[in-house]
Design an enzyme around this catalytic site. Structure first.
Site, PDB file in Angstrom:
ATOM      1  N   GLU A 153       0.812  -1.222   0.000  1.00  0.00           N
ATOM      2  CA  GLU A 153       0.000   0.000   0.000  1.00  0.00           C
ATOM      3  C   GLU A 153       0.848   1.276   0.000  1.00  0.00           C
ATOM      4  O   GLU A 153       0.817   2.057   0.971  1.00  0.00           O
ATOM      5  CB  GLU A 153      -0.972  -0.008   1.182  1.00  0.00           C
ATOM      6  CG  GLU A 153      -2.016  -1.102   1.064  1.00  0.00           C
ATOM      7  CD  GLU A 153      -2.921  -1.195   2.286  1.00  0.00           C
ATOM      8  OE1 GLU A 153      -2.599  -0.612   3.328  1.00  0.00           O
ATOM      9  OE2 GLU A 153      -3.962  -1.861   2.181  1.00  0.00           O
ATOM     10  N   GLU A 312      -7.045  -7.772  -0.586  1.00  0.00           N
ATOM     11  CA  GLU A 312      -7.381  -7.756   0.836  1.00  0.00           C
ATOM     12  C   GLU A 312      -8.776  -7.191   1.028  1.00  0.00           C
ATOM     13  O   GLU A 312      -9.120  -6.183   0.409  1.00  0.00           O
ATOM     14  CB  GLU A 312      -6.450  -6.821   1.632  1.00  0.00           C
ATOM     15  CG  GLU A 312      -5.029  -7.252   1.781  1.00  0.00           C
ATOM     16  CD  GLU A 312      -4.231  -6.230   2.612  1.00  0.00           C
ATOM     17  OE1 GLU A 312      -4.833  -5.510   3.435  1.00  0.00           O
ATOM     18  OE2 GLU A 312      -3.019  -6.145   2.400  1.00  0.00           O
ATOM     19  N   LYS A 361      -4.481  -7.643  16.514  1.00  0.00           N
ATOM     20  CA  LYS A 361      -5.024  -8.883  17.089  1.00  0.00           C
ATOM     21  C   LYS A 361      -6.541  -8.861  17.225  1.00  0.00           C
ATOM     22  O   LYS A 361      -7.158  -9.902  17.411  1.00  0.00           O
ATOM     23  CB  LYS A 361      -4.356  -9.197  18.426  1.00  0.00           C
ATOM     24  CG  LYS A 361      -4.385  -8.082  19.445  1.00  0.00           C
ATOM     25  CD  LYS A 361      -3.613  -8.498  20.686  1.00  0.00           C
ATOM     26  CE  LYS A 361      -3.369  -7.343  21.629  1.00  0.00           C
ATOM     27  NZ  LYS A 361      -2.397  -6.377  21.086  1.00  0.00           N
TER      28      LYS A 361
HETATM   29  C1  GAL Z   1      -4.328  -3.060   5.180  1.00  0.00           C
HETATM   30  C2  GAL Z   1      -2.913  -3.591   5.283  1.00  0.00           C
HETATM   31  C3  GAL Z   1      -2.882  -4.916   6.031  1.00  0.00           C
HETATM   32  C4  GAL Z   1      -3.679  -4.811   7.297  1.00  0.00           C
HETATM   33  C5  GAL Z   1      -5.086  -4.386   6.953  1.00  0.00           C
HETATM   34  C6  GAL Z   1      -6.002  -4.308   8.151  1.00  0.00           C
HETATM   35  O1  GAL Z   1      -4.354  -1.717   4.842  1.00  0.00           O
HETATM   36  O2  GAL Z   1      -2.350  -3.779   4.004  1.00  0.00           O
HETATM   37  O3  GAL Z   1      -1.546  -5.242   6.302  1.00  0.00           O
HETATM   38  O4  GAL Z   1      -3.092  -3.891   8.140  1.00  0.00           O
HETATM   39  O5  GAL Z   1      -5.034  -3.113   6.365  1.00  0.00           O
HETATM   40  O6  GAL Z   1      -7.276  -3.812   7.813  1.00  0.00           O
END
Ligand code: GAL
Length: 673
Positions: A153, A312, A361
């Site tokens: 990101e 993600e 967590k």
């Molecule tokens: C994203 C990040 C992940 C994690 C996630 C949690 O922005 O790439 O590593 O932190 O958020 O929502």
């Protein structure tokens, strides 16, 4: 853009970030067994693991990663391998404290979180190239490797650094961009407030100043910071291409406007082999599925319409908002499959196994603290099966109806200080127009102001404060050629240096809209105005009014009160074969819906009154057929008309006539013929 997909995947991707380094190796066997149970096909590994891969300068430990990748490979799970350059090890910062970024106020940020990087720092660039090279040499032809995931990101949590190293690079960037200090003075308008520079050496980043600084300098610094990050991405990408040929390279974007505002994704979309995106629901009371659809459409658009991959999202609640509700039963599947409907080649999550330690967590995962006997794991496993059954949609493209113009650089310019009103928010307008189009069941492509728009019957411009002359010419040609354009206020005002276009506003849009604006007259907080329109129907507006002078445009709605009373509020201009609408105030949802309905009529875009509210209907098509996705976000059972019979892929049942989509459910029909 060529369509490049993760190597070795035959269906859609399903999985998530996997951080085996957080767990004893004894747990890994169970991970892999449960991944198979859940239908996982792809995991992202190693994103934050530099300190484990290189525990001391030049001393590498790849053993654990070898074992993890071999284990995954043995189970048939493909790997999206991270370059861990978003978190250099603590020893690196001890040797190079100047690689820590500095804020505009002169504060150097500390190690101990993630993303503390000055992207101009030569030691960081060298170290990042070194660890990337070693990973590529070791794993470049590993049989589990599906693709490379560079960094994490870019643009968050630090979007720009203001240190002396950056200052020196910024000067070189200015030299390359403008050629001379005179050209910089001209572009930045430094005659104003005596800001003239005699030499490029006198120029600094836009650090904290007593009052507002030079806006063109601030805008150029955003461009410079974005370009510097992109240079670091392409440096890593080129190493990976050289040492690991044929394996696609990506970096995870965050296209949702609420989540990252510092990266010009139009430019980044051209640099990655495969566009990937992260998306999280922002629970601020608005309809999260509409925001999700918008981010997915924007991602597909920066991918040039080609399939992309959701890298993600969350199975349930996140843990970084003030309040983090769990997802409702079925909501995760609706979210995942809405991304797929809008072009994603799968659904991936942060993260596989919920962490016991560290900052995340309390963030949900595919395998929660509670293990397999949990609602989340059950829904994950069901979703894994659904994603498997959607393999035929792979490689098809989402069909769009209309275009919305969006430009990150215009957004940056618009957000600078000392504008006519702090209440005008470009993102809010983009969201509002998008929501109305969503509720009309129109699928949106986002486009750049200079793109060829001729294939869209309707083009909407919610907020494009900065527009080049070329963009203005493009829109005029579009309308003259028969297009229907809808433009919202405070668009077409400045050029690429934040200088107001010569003559009356809205500079490059005067001709196409058939009007000029004599004065902006923003409203006070809470103030509203009434507009009267055709058939005497009233609508209300707030935030902004202006004194519009028609010069060829007809008045459709008129201000009924306020300083602009009696003047045009919404206008329509016939030009060549097309029509250009102008909305000079901030209409609420009803007003916008009314104007867009009229514009859609001009454009010949039929209403979809046969589709129920909050049932998202999107089509993907290509060599493997035509697919209709119906996602019921409402609490009522719904029926969606099918143009031809087909087979519903999640249930395997035949479907014809009116497709039943129970409340909260998703249906995907492969249409016959
Ligand atoms: C994203 C990040 C992940 C994690 C996630 C949690 O922005 O790439 O590593 O932190 O958020 O929502």
């Amino acid at each position: 853009m060529p369509e490049i997909t993760p190597r070795g995947l035959t269906g859609l991707a399903f999985g998530g970030d996997y951080n085996p380094e957080q767990w004893p190796e004894a747990v890994w066997e169970e991970d892999v067994r449960l991944m198979r149970e859940a239908g996982v096909t792809l995991v992202s590994v190693g994103i934050f693991s530099w300190a484990l891969l290189e525990p001391a300068p030049g001393a590498h430990d790849f053993g654990w990663l070898d074992r993890s990748l071999d284990l995954l490979h043995g189970a048939g799970i493909r790997v999206d391998l991270g370059t861990p350059t978003v978190v250099p090890p603590a020893w690196f910062y001890r040797a190079h404290p100047d690689a820590l970024p500095v804020t505009a106020d002169g504060v150097r940020l500390e190690f101990g979180s993630r993303g503390a990087i000055c992207h101009s720092n030569p030691a960081y660039r060298a170290a990042a190239a070194d660890i990337t090279t070693r990973l590529a040499e070791r794993y470049g032809d590993h049989p589990a490797l599906a693709m490379w995931h560079v960094h994490n990101e870019y643009g968050v949590p630090v979007s720009a650094c203001y240190c002396d190293t950056c200052a020196a690079r910024f000067r070189r960037w200015l030299e390359r961009t403008y050629g001379s200090v005179e050209a910089v003075n001209e572009a930045w308008g430094t005659a104003f407030w005596g800001q003239r520079y005699a030499s490029l050496d006198e120029i600094n980043p836009p650090r904290a100043t007593p009052t507002v600084g030079n806006p063109a300098q601030a805008l150029d610094y955003r461009r410079f910071a974005d370009a510097t990050m992109r240079e670091n991405f392409t440096a890593e990408r080129d190493i990976l291409h050289r040492l690991s040929p044929g394996v696609p390279v990506t970096t995870n974007f965050m296209t949702a406007l609420s989540q990252c505002d510092s990266v010009d994704y139009w430019a980044w979309g051209r640099e990655v082999d495969l566009v990937t995106n992260d998306h999280y629901l922002i629970t601020d009371g608005r309809r999260t599925h509409v925001n999700l659809a918008m981010a997915a459409d924007l991602t597909r658009s920066v991918a040039g319409g080609a399939p992309w991959l959701l890298l993600e999202h969350s199975t349930s609640g996140v843990n970084w908002q003030p309040r983090n509700p769990a997802k409702a039963p079925g909501q995760m599947a609706r979210n995942s499959l809405a991304h797929v409907a809008r072009g994603s080649e799968g659904a991936m999550f942060f993260q596989w196994r919920q962490s016991r330690r560290g900052a995340e967590k309390f963030h949900s995962a595919m395998l929660p603290h509670g293990g397999t006997e949990t609602r989340v794991f059950r829904e994950v496993t069901e979703l894994g099966a659904s994603v498997r059954s959607l393999a035929p949609v792979r490689g098809t493209r989402t069909e769009a109806d209309v275009a919305v113009l969006w430009d990150w650089q215009s957004w940056w310019a618009q957000n600078l200080d000392w504008r006519p009103s702090q209440d005008h928010d470009a993102r809010e307008r983009a969201d509002a127009f998008y929501e109305v189009l969503y509720d009309r069941h129109l699928t949106v492509d986002f486009a750049r102001p200079e793109d060829d728009l001729s294939r869209y019957p309707l083009v909407v411009v919610p907020a494009l404060y900065l527009m080049t002359e070329a963009a203005g010419d493009n829109l005029r040609r579009y309308v003259e050629g028969g297009g229907t354009l809808v433009v919202s206020y405070f668009s077409g005002i400045v050029d690429e240096h934040d200088a107001v276009h010569e003559g009356p506003c809205p500079g490059v849009l005067r001709d196409v809209l058939g009007l000029t604006v004599e004065e902006f007259s923003p409203l006070l907080e809470g103030e509203r105005v009434r507009l009267t329109g055709p058939g005497g129907a009233d609508v209300h507006a707030d935030v902004w009014t202006e004194f519009v002078v028609p010069r060829g445009a007809e008045t459709v709605w008129t201000y009924a009160d306020g300083l602009a009373a009696g003047r045009p509020a919404v206008t329509r201009h016939r030009l060549g074969e097309g029509t250009a609408w102008y909305v000079s105030t901030r209409l609420g949802t009803d007003g916008l819906a009314t104007v867009l309905a009229r514009a859609a009529e001009d454009a010949g875009v039929p209403p979809r009154d046969d589709l129920p509210h909050d049932v998202e209907v999107v089509r993907r098509s290509g060599d493997s057929g035509r697919f209709l996705f119906a996602i019921n976000h409402s609490a009522a059972d719904a029926k969606v008309p099918l143009e031809t019979p087909g087979t519903e892929l999640l249930t395997g049942e035949r479907a014809a006539g009116r497709l039943a989509v129970p409340a909260g459910a998703v249906r995907v029909v492969r249409l016959d013929g």
